[in-house]
Design an enzyme around this catalytic site. Structure first.
Site, PDB file in Angstrom:
ATOM      1  N   ARG A 243      11.544  -1.449 -14.492  1.00  0.00           N
ATOM      2  CA  ARG A 243      10.283  -1.873 -13.860  1.00  0.00           C
ATOM      3  C   ARG A 243      10.461  -3.291 -13.310  1.00  0.00           C
ATOM      4  NH1 ARG A 243       6.745  -3.962 -17.056  1.00  0.00           N
ATOM      5  NH2 ARG A 243       6.807  -2.280 -18.603  1.00  0.00           N
TER       6      ARG A 243
ATOM      7  N   TYR B 114      -8.393  -0.955   7.353  1.00  0.00           N
ATOM      8  CA  TYR B 114      -8.042   0.369   6.833  1.00  0.00           C
ATOM      9  C   TYR B 114      -9.047   0.816   5.762  1.00  0.00           C
ATOM     10  CZ  TYR B 114      -5.288   4.001   4.549  1.00  0.00           C
ATOM     11  OH  TYR B 114      -4.863   5.178   3.993  1.00  0.00           O
TER      12      TYR B 114
ATOM     13  N   ASP C 271      -1.965  -7.158   7.680  1.00  0.00           N
ATOM     14  CA  ASP C 271      -1.479  -5.787   7.477  1.00  0.00           C
ATOM     15  C   ASP C 271      -0.777  -5.390   8.775  1.00  0.00           C
ATOM     16  OD1 ASP C 271      -1.155  -3.020   7.328  1.00  0.00           O
ATOM     17  OD2 ASP C 271      -2.992  -2.730   6.154  1.00  0.00           O
TER      18      ASP C 271
ATOM     19  N   LYS D 225       4.305   4.726   6.756  1.00  0.00           N
ATOM     20  CA  LYS D 225       4.097   4.943   8.187  1.00  0.00           C
ATOM     21  C   LYS D 225       5.384   4.659   8.973  1.00  0.00           C
ATOM     22  CE  LYS D 225       0.026   5.552   6.412  1.00  0.00           C
ATOM     23  NZ  LYS D 225      -1.003   4.507   6.364  1.00  0.00           N
TER      24      LYS D 225
END
Ligand SMILES: *Cc1c(COP(=O)(O)O)cnc(C)c1O
Length: 396
Positions: free
Chosen positions: A46, A98, A170, A195
């Site tokens: 992690r 978004y 973003d 994306k």
């Protein structure tokens, strides 16, 4: 080095043990330590994983930042950025940010007293007027989804820095190939790597890239503490996607320009939104702050009936949410991505029931245009009818 060279090589030196040119997928949760108290820099996956480090190094290089951090999704990346704030802090956001970002702030972080102002950031006067003594951050998307309005990144950065606030951009719609906000003064960039960055519609992921080492250290602490890391296999997929980002983005844009110009001439189309068209009200800003115009286009067919007729008759363009894949994806914002936005607010931000959004893929442009022409003929017929059916809504 140039962008394409960095995309292929940054952080991705051949494996020191075997010489493998593709960074191995370190599918391990932990590492043997040589002796008690002696570490090779790897303790638990992690905290650190070499496949993830390779991707993070590459992303930092491509955005021109100091640190890159990879997360389990774009929303996990955005949540990590907001975790840098404390109760009572205020954020200024682009009004048509978004939907997931809106939902996170209004439905989750509101319980932690993170205050928000959603404003039309296309006009810097609105940004300026929204600062309060508690403002710690501005979070913008440019161009916005789905009607591709722009915000002046440098202007926003200046306003933020005068008031000791951080500017976060973003950059999902443009990718670092076309737009590098850190070079324009932004403090952090976030991505949904789902994306364009991954580009093949086969992985969900996110990233944050920071301008400074301090912000990077804080985000690394949040990443390992909250634990929303990107899995090694997805890191590898995203790295593979990055290697072709430059050639994909060029082709996405070439196809989008052809599609946008074709749509603009078609009698069934009322309006086309694409920053690359001279008719876009912010075409000059687009030219000045980005190297290209991207692969997203939206257009208005005037009614829900016309949009539905087009979408129902397409064969090649796939009706789907998401964007940025090699395949062309088409969507109806009012009933899909923006269905939870109340109809009056949708109208205010320009999302009419006749609006259709395309994420133009890298297929042959002639095939896409032929498919759209079939849909536009159906739309024209439906548009001539007197149907006043409205787009269906759904809750947050
Ligand atoms: C998809 C998207 C997100 C969210 O990313 P996920 O990977 O779906 O969590 C954030 N911002 C923009 C602009 C997006 O398109």
């Amino acid at each position: 080095m140039g962008f394409s060279t960095d995309a292929i090589h940054a952080g991705q030196e051949p494996d020191p043990v075997t010489g493998a040119v593709s960074v191995p997928i370190y599918q391990t949760s932990t590492y043997q330590i040589p002796a008690l108290g002696v570490y090779k820099g790897f303790d638990y996956a992690r905290t650190v994983n070499p496949t993830r480090t390779a991707l993070e190094t590459c992303l930092a290089r491509l955005e021109g930042g100091k640190r890159g951090l990879a997360f389990a999704s774009g929303m996990a990346a955005i949540n990590a950025v907001f975790s840098m704030l404390k109760a009572g802090d205020h954020i200024i956001l682009s009004r048509n940010v978004y939907g997931g970002t809106f939902r996170l702030l209004k439905g989750v972080l509101n319980s932690f007293s993170i205050e928000t102002s959603f404003v039309d950031t296309t006009d810097l006067a609105n940004v300026k007027a929204s600062f309060t003594p508690a403002t710690r951050m501005a979070f913008i998307e440019t161009p916005t989804n789905p009607i591709l309005t722009l915000t002046d990144i440098r202007g926003c950065a200046d306003l933020c820095h005068e008031r000791k606030a951080l500017l976060v951009v973003d950059n999902t719609f443009m990718s670092p190939y076309w737009q590098r906000p850190l070079a324009l003064g932004a403090d952090m960039v976030v991505h949904s790597t789902t994306k364009f960055i991954n580009g093949h519609s086969d992985s969900v992921g996110g990233a944050v890239i920071t301008a400074t080492e301090e912000a990077g250290e804080r985000l690394y602490f949040i990443q390992k503490s909250a634990g929303a890391i990107l899995a090694p296999f997805d890191c590898w997929l995203v790295m593979r996607g990055l290697k072709t980002l430059a050639v994909r983005m060029e082709r996405h844009e070439e196809n989008t320009r052809k599609v946008a110009e074709h749509l603009e001439k078609h009698p069934a189309v009322r309006k086309v939104h694409y920053p690359g068209l001279a008719s876009h009200p912010q075409h000059e800003l687009a030219r000045s702050q980005a190297g290209g115009f991207g692969g997203m286009v939206a257009f208005d067919l005037g009614s829900y009936a016309a949009a539905k007729a087009l979408l129902d008759s397409l064969k090649l363009c796939l009706l789907a949410e998401s964007l940025g894949g090699v395949e062309t994806l088409i969507s109806h914002p009012a009933s899909m991505t923006h269905a939870s936005v109340p109809p009056e607010e949708r109208k205010r931000i320009g999302i009419s029931d006749g609006l259709v959004r395309i994420s133009v893929g890298i297929e042959d442009a002639e095939d896409l245009i032929a498919d759209l022409d079939g849909g536009l003929a159906a739309a024209e017929k439906a548009g001539a009818s007197t149907s006043t059916e409205a787009a269906p809504s759904r809750s947050l």
